[in-house]
Design an enzyme around this catalytic site. Sequence first.
Site, PDB file in Angstrom:
ATOM      1  N   GLY A 163      20.849 -43.515 -26.429  1.00 44.66           N
ATOM      2  CA  GLY A 163      19.594 -44.241 -26.560  1.00 44.66           C
ATOM      3  C   GLY A 163      18.622 -43.899 -25.449  1.00 44.66           C
ATOM      4  O   GLY A 163      17.442 -43.613 -25.688  1.00 44.66           O
ATOM      5  N   TYR A 164      19.116 -43.902 -24.218  1.00 40.97           N
ATOM      6  CA  TYR A 164      18.273 -43.590 -23.070  1.00 40.97           C
ATOM      7  C   TYR A 164      17.776 -42.152 -23.133  1.00 40.97           C
ATOM      8  O   TYR A 164      16.595 -41.877 -22.930  1.00 40.97           O
ATOM      9  CB  TYR A 164      19.065 -43.829 -21.781  1.00 40.97           C
ATOM     10  CG  TYR A 164      18.238 -43.701 -20.522  1.00 40.97           C
ATOM     11  CD1 TYR A 164      17.349 -44.709 -20.147  1.00 40.97           C
ATOM     12  CD2 TYR A 164      18.352 -42.591 -19.696  1.00 40.97           C
ATOM     13  CE1 TYR A 164      16.591 -44.604 -19.000  1.00 40.97           C
ATOM     14  CE2 TYR A 164      17.600 -42.473 -18.538  1.00 40.97           C
ATOM     15  CZ  TYR A 164      16.718 -43.486 -18.194  1.00 40.97           C
ATOM     16  OH  TYR A 164      15.968 -43.372 -17.049  1.00 40.97           O
ATOM     17  N   SER A 165      18.676 -41.225 -23.439  1.00 36.59           N
ATOM     18  CA  SER A 165      18.306 -39.808 -23.488  1.00 36.59           C
ATOM     19  C   SER A 165      17.250 -39.549 -24.560  1.00 36.59           C
ATOM     20  O   SER A 165      16.264 -38.837 -24.318  1.00 36.59           O
ATOM     21  CB  SER A 165      19.547 -38.948 -23.757  1.00 36.59           C
ATOM     22  OG  SER A 165      20.500 -39.091 -22.719  1.00 36.59           O
ATOM     23  N   SER A 167      15.159 -41.744 -25.951  1.00 36.05           N
ATOM     24  CA  SER A 167      13.899 -42.428 -25.660  1.00 36.05           C
ATOM     25  C   SER A 167      13.097 -41.675 -24.609  1.00 36.05           C
ATOM     26  O   SER A 167      11.871 -41.556 -24.714  1.00 36.05           O
ATOM     27  CB  SER A 167      14.156 -43.870 -25.211  1.00 36.05           C
ATOM     28  OG  SER A 167      14.825 -43.914 -23.960  1.00 36.05           O
ATOM     29  N   LYS A 168      13.770 -41.136 -23.610  1.00 36.28           N
ATOM     30  CA  LYS A 168      13.051 -40.414 -22.551  1.00 36.28           C
ATOM     31  C   LYS A 168      12.606 -39.029 -23.018  1.00 36.28           C
ATOM     32  O   LYS A 168      11.571 -38.529 -22.565  1.00 36.28           O
ATOM     33  CB  LYS A 168      13.921 -40.316 -21.298  1.00 36.28           C
ATOM     34  CG  LYS A 168      14.156 -41.661 -20.606  1.00 36.28           C
ATOM     35  CD  LYS A 168      12.857 -42.299 -20.141  1.00 36.28           C
ATOM     36  CE  LYS A 168      13.092 -43.542 -19.314  1.00 36.28           C
ATOM     37  NZ  LYS A 168      11.833 -44.141 -18.795  1.00 36.28           N
TER      38      LYS A 168
END
Length: 257
Positions: A163-165, A167-168
């Site tokens: 999710g973090y990867s 989104s960024k």
Amino acid sequence: MNASASFPGRYTDQVAIVTGGAEGLGKAIARRLGAEGASLALFDRNTDLLNSTVDELMALNSNVRPYSVDISQEEQVKKAIEQVVADFGKIDVVVHSAGIVGPTSTNITAYATADFEQVCAVNLLGSFLMTKYAVTHMAPQRYGRILLIASIAGKEGNPGMVGYSVSKAGVIGLVKAIAKEYATAGITINGLAPAVIRTAMNANTATEQLAYMTAKIPMGRLGEAEEVAAMASFIVSPENSFSTGFIYDISGGRATY
């Protein structure tokens, strides 16, 4: 030069919004911009911590106001930015630092869809909304500086942090697309991709995940919030006038492009 050194007067008569301003990178960046003369509008959804940070910055003689905002909610973002313009008269700078990590050390098959949606809502949709409404007010004055905090995870991908990867990575795409839309409007839009930085945001990151990320940094250490603030202050400064759509590196040598 020591990263804590500042340039007094660099932001005299400028108004800066800093999201995620209550703690971590946002707080460090706000402190730096305030020390260099900016009037500050701090956005955060943690009202108590936000008010505490505002008190700290006021004690340092910064002109600063708090705004309780959930940056994943469009109407809140729109109204808050309008309120900043009403309070200060204009917006010159936006540093969008608000974000969440979400699950770590979690394979995609175990990664809850609701968690993925939440991380993307805060990190990516929030970046879209802040940029959308900031440029609306910057365009008529033909000046603006926007900095979106991305991540090395958006360039390389961190396993266990889908999710973090994702989104960024989306934030990086947003920077590159919108910068071209406003390249002749006097508005620059850039990104900053840190490797892991020592902040409260990492307090809940799994030990093995943190060790993995630190091991990939050639300098062999975590970055410090003050180092990010020093670089951010240059990126959104008036003298950084021929750079837009770029993702700056602050990764201790980890980034390869």
